[in-house]
Design a protein around this motif. Structure first.
Motif, PDB file in Angstrom:
ATOM      1  N   ILE A  80     -73.100  20.894 -76.111  1.00 12.00           N
ATOM      2  CA  ILE A  80     -72.276  20.927 -77.303  1.00 12.00           C
ATOM      3  C   ILE A  80     -70.880  21.419 -76.968  1.00 12.00           C
ATOM      4  CG2 ILE A  80     -74.126  20.965 -79.003  1.00 12.00           C
ATOM      5  CD1 ILE A  80     -73.908  23.898 -79.230  1.00 12.00           C
ATOM      6  N   LEU A  81     -69.928  20.712 -77.536  1.00 10.26           N
ATOM      7  CA  LEU A  81     -68.513  20.968 -77.293  1.00 10.26           C
ATOM      8  C   LEU A  81     -68.001  21.698 -78.534  1.00 10.26           C
ATOM      9  CD1 LEU A  81     -66.593  20.094 -75.024  1.00 10.26           C
ATOM     10  CD2 LEU A  81     -66.235  17.952 -76.221  1.00 10.26           C
ATOM     11  N   ALA A  82     -67.610  22.973 -78.333  1.00  9.65           N
ATOM     12  CA  ALA A  82     -67.238  23.776 -79.492  1.00  9.65           C
ATOM     13  C   ALA A  82     -65.823  24.305 -79.347  1.00  9.65           C
ATOM     14  CB  ALA A  82     -68.218  24.938 -79.644  1.00  9.65           C
ATOM     15  N   GLY A  83     -65.222  24.632 -80.474  1.00 12.05           N
ATOM     16  CA  GLY A  83     -63.872  25.187 -80.478  1.00 12.05           C
ATOM     17  C   GLY A  83     -63.113  24.679 -81.685  1.00 12.05           C
ATOM     18  N   ASP A  84     -62.002  25.362 -81.981  1.00 11.03           N
ATOM     19  CA  ASP A  84     -61.191  24.992 -83.143  1.00 11.03           C
ATOM     20  C   ASP A  84     -60.717  23.539 -83.059  1.00 11.03           C
ATOM     21  OD1 ASP A  84     -61.503  27.532 -84.032  1.00 11.03           O
ATOM     22  OD2 ASP A  84     -59.378  28.093 -83.947  1.00 11.03           O
ATOM     23  N   SER A  85     -60.321  23.004 -84.195  1.00  9.78           N
ATOM     24  CA  SER A  85     -59.768  21.649 -84.169  1.00  9.78           C
ATOM     25  C   SER A  85     -58.414  21.679 -83.462  1.00  9.78           C
ATOM     26  CB  SER A  85     -59.637  21.101 -85.589  1.00  9.78           C
ATOM     27  OG  SER A  85     -58.736  21.891 -86.324  1.00  9.78           O
ATOM     28  N   THR A  86     -58.061  20.584 -82.867  1.00 11.34           N
ATOM     29  CA  THR A  86     -56.812  20.342 -82.116  1.00 11.34           C
ATOM     30  C   THR A  86     -56.687  21.091 -80.783  1.00 11.34           C
ATOM     31  OG1 THR A  86     -55.312  22.026 -83.078  1.00 11.34           O
ATOM     32  CG2 THR A  86     -55.556  19.971 -84.310  1.00 11.34           C
ATOM     33  N   VAL A  87     -57.748  21.715 -80.294  1.00 12.83           N
ATOM     34  CA  VAL A  87     -57.630  22.365 -78.977  1.00 12.83           C
ATOM     35  C   VAL A  87     -57.782  21.353 -77.833  1.00 12.83           C
ATOM     36  CG1 VAL A  87     -58.450  24.623 -79.782  1.00 12.83           C
ATOM     37  CG2 VAL A  87     -60.100  22.999 -78.805  1.00 12.83           C
ATOM     38  N   GLY A  88     -58.302  20.160 -78.165  1.00 10.08           N
ATOM     39  CA  GLY A  88     -58.408  19.106 -77.155  1.00 10.08           C
ATOM     40  C   GLY A  88     -59.826  18.827 -76.688  1.00 10.08           C
ATOM     41  N   LYS A  89     -60.788  19.066 -77.552  1.00  3.49           N
ATOM     42  CA  LYS A  89     -62.181  18.818 -77.177  1.00  3.49           C
ATOM     43  C   LYS A  89     -62.410  17.334 -76.882  1.00  3.49           C
ATOM     44  CE  LYS A  89     -63.904  20.600 -81.021  1.00  3.49           C
ATOM     45  NZ  LYS A  89     -62.628  21.031 -81.622  1.00  3.49           N
ATOM     46  N   THR A  90     -61.912  16.495 -77.782  1.00  2.68           N
ATOM     47  CA  THR A  90     -62.122  15.055 -77.608  1.00  2.68           C
ATOM     48  C   THR A  90     -61.372  14.547 -76.376  1.00  2.68           C
ATOM     49  OG1 THR A  90     -62.415  14.807 -79.983  1.00  2.68           O
ATOM     50  CG2 THR A  90     -61.924  12.804 -78.748  1.00  2.68           C
TER      51      THR A  90
END
Lengths: 143, 186
Positions: B9-19
């Motif tokens: 699972i890829l977690a973290g705030d939006s716009t940090v660059g997960k995608t």
């Protein structure tokens, strides 16, 4: 008629499918009659394996030795081919720290040609199945 | 030879660059998306990593899910029974780093009693002039939480594979330890 362990390699049973395979711990280990050898799942659930009896049998008792298995569903088929499985038994196992889970199930309506074991969930990332034995009788051979 | 399968699972705030990170990894660095698109549901990225010095491999099923608070209820279902965690923050956003503890807690709650191997990834190191989170600070926190720490720039294709290779090694190690435990039972 003689009652014996139907789930033995030496009695003609065979694992015809398993969703995980580690060469060192193959699914054949489940039916070799030796609880020291085992099959491991290799990540993510559900995981399953199918045992073929190559004949019609009637099962009276099942014993499953495993570790870290949480929810186990068993389906059976009475067809010649591994199709038309119907749900048969579902159990929530308890975790037994440091020793094998030994689940004994008295079976009803135990006519089968194939058994399908589905590990729906586990207590850890991986689970092992050390042996499955099915006490019962051989009813008839495939014609 | 064994091929393991791991739900990551890829977690973290939006716009940090997960995608961006997941897509760089998926395409071996061929694809950096220049325009931002908000992930609303989940993207599934499947990729196999070989374990060095063995014939074994780990097939990752990376759940790249929305970081926006709005979608947080959905995560409870998507994150069921994770095998490994990739926790991402933006090195130019202190808030995204501070929120990591919240994300970690949420992920661990889904692992229901089992260990959850994980990495902490500080992304966007190309924006050096705007850095707000120092490496040492992240390292210290990660160590305390038992996470391996990395810094990446998905944009500059820097180090984007390292966190996943580390997760693969950790998961492979966990498998070997578990199998040894199975062996010791009888």
């Amino acid at each position: 008629m003689r009652k014996f362990d139907l789930c033995l390699n030496s009695e003609g049973a065979e694992v015809i499918l398993a969703t995980s395979s580690d060469e060192k711990h193959p699914p054949e280990n489940i039916i070799d009659g030796n609880p020291e050898t085992f099959w491991t799942t290799t990540g993510m659930f559900p995981q399953e394996f199918i045992i073929c009896f190559h004949r019609h049998v009637r099962i009276e008792k099942l014993v499953i030795q495993s570790y870290f298995v949480r929810t186990l569903r068993i389906e059976k088929s009475t067809s010649k081919e591994p199709t038309d499985f119907e749900q048969w038994i579902e159990r929530d196992l308890t975790h037994t720290e440091g020793q094998l889970q030994n689940e004994e199930i008295i079976a009803r309506d135990g006519q089968a040609t194939y058994l399908r074991f589905i590990i729906l969930s586990a207590f850890d990332h991986f689970a092992s199945v050390h042996s499955v034995s099915a006490e019962g009788i051989a009813v008839s051979n495939f014609s | 030879m064994v091929k393991l399968a791991a739900k990551c699972i890829l977690a973290g705030d939006s716009t940090v660059g997960k995608t961006a990170l997941a897509q760089m990894f998926r395409t071996d660095g061929a694809h950096f998306q220049k325009n931002y698109t908000l992930t609303t549901g989940v993207d599934l990225v499947v990729k196999t990593v070989a374990i060095p010095d063995t014939e074994d491999s780990v097939e990752f099923f990376i759940f790249d899910s929305a970081g926006k608070e709005l979608f947080s209820e959905m995560l409870d279902k998507l994150w069921v029974s994770p095998n490994v965690l990739c926790l991402v923050y933006d090195v130019t956003s202190e808030q995204s780093f501070n929120n990591c503890s919240k994300w970690l807690e949420k992920a661990r709650a889904q692992a229901s009693g089992t260990s959850l191997p994980g990495v902490l990834v500080g992304n966007k190191t190309d924006l050096a002039g705007r850095r707000a989170v120092e490496s040492a600070q992240a390292q210290a926190w990660a160590q305390g939480q038992g996470l391996e720490c990395f810094e990446t720039s998905a944009k500059e294709m820097e180090n984007y594979e390292a966190p996943f290779h580390c997760l693969a090694r950790q998961f492979h190690q966990l498998y070997q330890e578990t199998v040894e435990a199975f062996q010791a039972l009888v």
